[in-house]
Scaffold this active site. Structure first.
Site, PDB file in Angstrom:
ATOM      1  N   HIS A  37       1.102  -1.586   6.871  1.00  0.00           N
ATOM      2  CA  HIS A  37       0.724  -0.364   7.582  1.00  0.00           C
ATOM      3  C   HIS A  37       1.972   0.384   8.063  1.00  0.00           C
ATOM      4  CE1 HIS A  37      -2.994  -2.927   8.508  1.00  0.00           C
ATOM      5  NE2 HIS A  37      -3.509  -1.883   7.899  1.00  0.00           N
ATOM      6  N   ASP A 150      -5.065  -0.972  -1.836  1.00  0.00           N
ATOM      7  CA  ASP A 150      -6.467  -0.652  -2.098  1.00  0.00           C
ATOM      8  C   ASP A 150      -6.488   0.408  -3.200  1.00  0.00           C
ATOM      9  OD1 ASP A 150      -8.124  -1.927   0.394  1.00  0.00           O
ATOM     10  OD2 ASP A 150      -6.106  -1.342   0.976  1.00  0.00           O
ATOM     11  N   GLN A 153      -9.651   2.526  -3.753  1.00  0.00           N
ATOM     12  CA  GLN A 153      -9.847   3.403  -2.594  1.00  0.00           C
ATOM     13  C   GLN A 153      -8.933   4.623  -2.688  1.00  0.00           C
ATOM     14  OE1 GLN A 153     -10.206   2.037   1.638  1.00  0.00           O
ATOM     15  NE2 GLN A 153      -8.058   2.591   1.726  1.00  0.00           N
ATOM     16  N   LEU A 184       0.314  -8.260   1.937  1.00  0.00           N
ATOM     17  CA  LEU A 184      -0.053  -8.301   3.353  1.00  0.00           C
ATOM     18  C   LEU A 184      -1.455  -7.724   3.517  1.00  0.00           C
ATOM     19  CD1 LEU A 184       3.121  -7.132   5.327  1.00  0.00           C
ATOM     20  CD2 LEU A 184       2.515  -9.378   4.479  1.00  0.00           C
ATOM     21  N   SER A 185      -2.231  -8.350   4.376  1.00  0.00           N
ATOM     22  CA  SER A 185      -3.582  -7.868   4.653  1.00  0.00           C
ATOM     23  C   SER A 185      -4.002  -8.372   6.018  1.00  0.00           C
ATOM     24  CB  SER A 185      -4.555  -8.403   3.601  1.00  0.00           C
ATOM     25  OG  SER A 185      -5.894  -8.234   4.043  1.00  0.00           O
ATOM     26  N   SER A 186      -4.750  -7.545   6.736  1.00  0.00           N
ATOM     27  CA  SER A 186      -5.259  -7.975   8.046  1.00  0.00           C
ATOM     28  C   SER A 186      -6.140  -9.202   7.880  1.00  0.00           C
ATOM     29  CB  SER A 186      -6.074  -6.856   8.685  1.00  0.00           C
ATOM     30  OG  SER A 186      -5.325  -5.670   8.708  1.00  0.00           O
ATOM     31  N   ARG A 187      -6.769  -9.343   6.712  1.00  0.00           N
ATOM     32  CA  ARG A 187      -7.686 -10.471   6.497  1.00  0.00           C
ATOM     33  C   ARG A 187      -6.948 -11.776   6.198  1.00  0.00           C
ATOM     34  NH1 ARG A 187     -11.309  -6.184   4.217  1.00  0.00           N
ATOM     35  NH2 ARG A 187     -13.146  -6.192   5.545  1.00  0.00           N
TER      36      ARG A 187
HETATM   37  P1  AMP Z   1      -6.753  -1.202   6.356  1.00  0.00           P
HETATM   38  O1  AMP Z   1      -6.336  -1.260   7.792  1.00  0.00           O
HETATM   39  O2  AMP Z   1      -6.841  -2.528   5.691  1.00  0.00           O
HETATM   40  O3  AMP Z   1      -7.977  -0.343   6.148  1.00  0.00           O
HETATM   41  O4  AMP Z   1      -5.576  -0.457   5.579  1.00  0.00           O
HETATM   42  C1  AMP Z   1      -5.130   0.794   6.010  1.00  0.00           C
HETATM   43  C2  AMP Z   1      -4.176   1.336   4.980  1.00  0.00           C
HETATM   44  O5  AMP Z   1      -3.083   0.461   4.835  1.00  0.00           O
HETATM   45  C3  AMP Z   1      -4.822   1.495   3.589  1.00  0.00           C
HETATM   46  O6  AMP Z   1      -4.369   2.700   2.999  1.00  0.00           O
HETATM   47  C4  AMP Z   1      -4.305   0.287   2.865  1.00  0.00           C
HETATM   48  O7  AMP Z   1      -4.237   0.465   1.463  1.00  0.00           O
HETATM   49  C5  AMP Z   1      -2.914   0.148   3.466  1.00  0.00           C
HETATM   50  N1  AMP Z   1      -2.408  -1.210   3.293  1.00  0.00           N
HETATM   51  C6  AMP Z   1      -3.031  -2.371   3.619  1.00  0.00           C
HETATM   52  N2  AMP Z   1      -2.293  -3.432   3.250  1.00  0.00           N
HETATM   53  C7  AMP Z   1      -1.171  -2.940   2.664  1.00  0.00           C
HETATM   54  C8  AMP Z   1      -0.017  -3.535   2.060  1.00  0.00           C
HETATM   55  N3  AMP Z   1       0.143  -4.835   1.974  1.00  0.00           N
HETATM   56  N4  AMP Z   1       0.930  -2.707   1.565  1.00  0.00           N
HETATM   57  C9  AMP Z   1       0.780  -1.360   1.632  1.00  0.00           C
HETATM   58  N5  AMP Z   1      -0.278  -0.738   2.187  1.00  0.00           N
HETATM   59  C10 AMP Z   1      -1.251  -1.521   2.699  1.00  0.00           C
END
Ligand code: AMP
Length: 289
Positions: A37, A150, A153, A184-187
């Protein structure tokens, strides 16, 4: 850093900035912010005078049995990260402020969202498009940044901006990965130690695609499926080779083709992708297992 809690306050703030000639950037998120993010924030800062981060766990994009209620919401930590990153404003509305009890309008994309994650998560992209359209109308950005993480998306948002004439530049930023390749992912914080180890399978699968030198899409997808299932013990949702623009399946791998995959580690659904031949392709840097 401004904290804006209501849609009205958000829109007023954005209008005030715009009337002073300030160029606004927006980074929509669901919070639980990580370095992926923050990379989007930095990208926005290079393209705008002031950056708004939106933090909203959007109920309309979650299915009835998905993780809406348990989605992590470490708000104090998120705000500290935004402050440190030099974000100008954070918009953090509550669902009831975003959706009237009798709300009845949705934004529906009818082509790009049918397959891949759209097939596995009915209604998901309708929720995404609807909330992003609303966030655009409230944050009034000149430029909005989304992550390639994503992939589907981002393609759908680009299509929405084009088809509904939003006066907004959409920028898609590269995937930020852990040192071992996991996107990286919040999950990721849902993962047990063992699942976290096995989750490396997704990025390793993309590495295999790059290294295989094979161009037959079906054969490559089959090898990836086997790697994910047998070596990494992941439950595959889909593995697809699609045209990077239309998201339609393609028979052979070449530049401009996206390899997109989704798999479960335990109950956690993870996604990853690579766009072949793209200069900022993060799969280039995925280390050997
Ligand atoms: P989210 O909070 O998961 O809905 O993600 C918010 C934004 O951050 C979206 O545009 C995602 O594609 C982007 N995002 C999430 N994880 C990553 C990552 N590892 N690298 C780059 N962008 C990310």
């Amino acid at each position: 850093m401004q904290l804006l809690h209501t849609p009205a306050d958000m829109q007023q703030w954005a209008l005030a900035q715009r009337s002073r000639g300030i160029r606004l950037g927006c980074v929509p998120t669901m919070g639980c912010l990580h370095d992926g993010h923050l990379a989007l924030v930095r990208e926005a800062q290079t393209r705008a005078d002031q950056v708004v981060v939106t933090i909203f766990v959007n109920p309309t994009q979650f299915g009835p049995h998905e993780d809406f209620h348990r989605y992590p919401r470490p708000l104090a930590d998120d705000l500290a990260r935004c402050r440190k990153a030099g974000v100008s404003a954070v918009f953090l509305p509550q669902p009831a402020q975003m959706y009237a009890a009798d709300h009845s309008i949705y934004v529906v994309e009818e082509q790009l969202g049918n397959g891949l994650c759209g097939a596995a998560r009915p209604g998901h992209f309708r929720g995404v498009c609807t909330v992003v359209a609303k966030l655009f109308n409230l944050t009034l950005p000149h430029v909005a940044i989304f992550g390639q993480k994503d992939y589907q998306q981002a393609a759908i948002i680009r299509r929405m901006v084009r088809d509904l004439d939003f006066p907004i530049e959409v920028v898609v930023a590269p995937i930020v990965r852990e040192p071992d390749g996991l996107a990286l992912s919040s999950r990721n914080r849902y993962l047990s130690t063992d699942e976290r180890q096995r989750a490396r399978g997704l990025s390793q699968a993309l590495r295999l695609v790059r290294d295989a030198g094979e161009t037959d899409a079906a054969a490559v997808c089959q090898r990836v499926q086997t790697l994910l299932t047998e070596t990494y013990q992941l439950r595959v949702d889909y593995v697809a080779a699609v045209d990077g623009q239309t998201l339609q399946p393609v028979p052979s791998l070449q530049p401009g083709v996206a390899i997109i995959l989704a798999a479960f580690a335990g109950t956690t659904r993870l996604i990853d992708n690579t766009l072949l031949g793209h200069p900022t392709d993060s799969a280039q840097g995925i280390p050997a297992p």
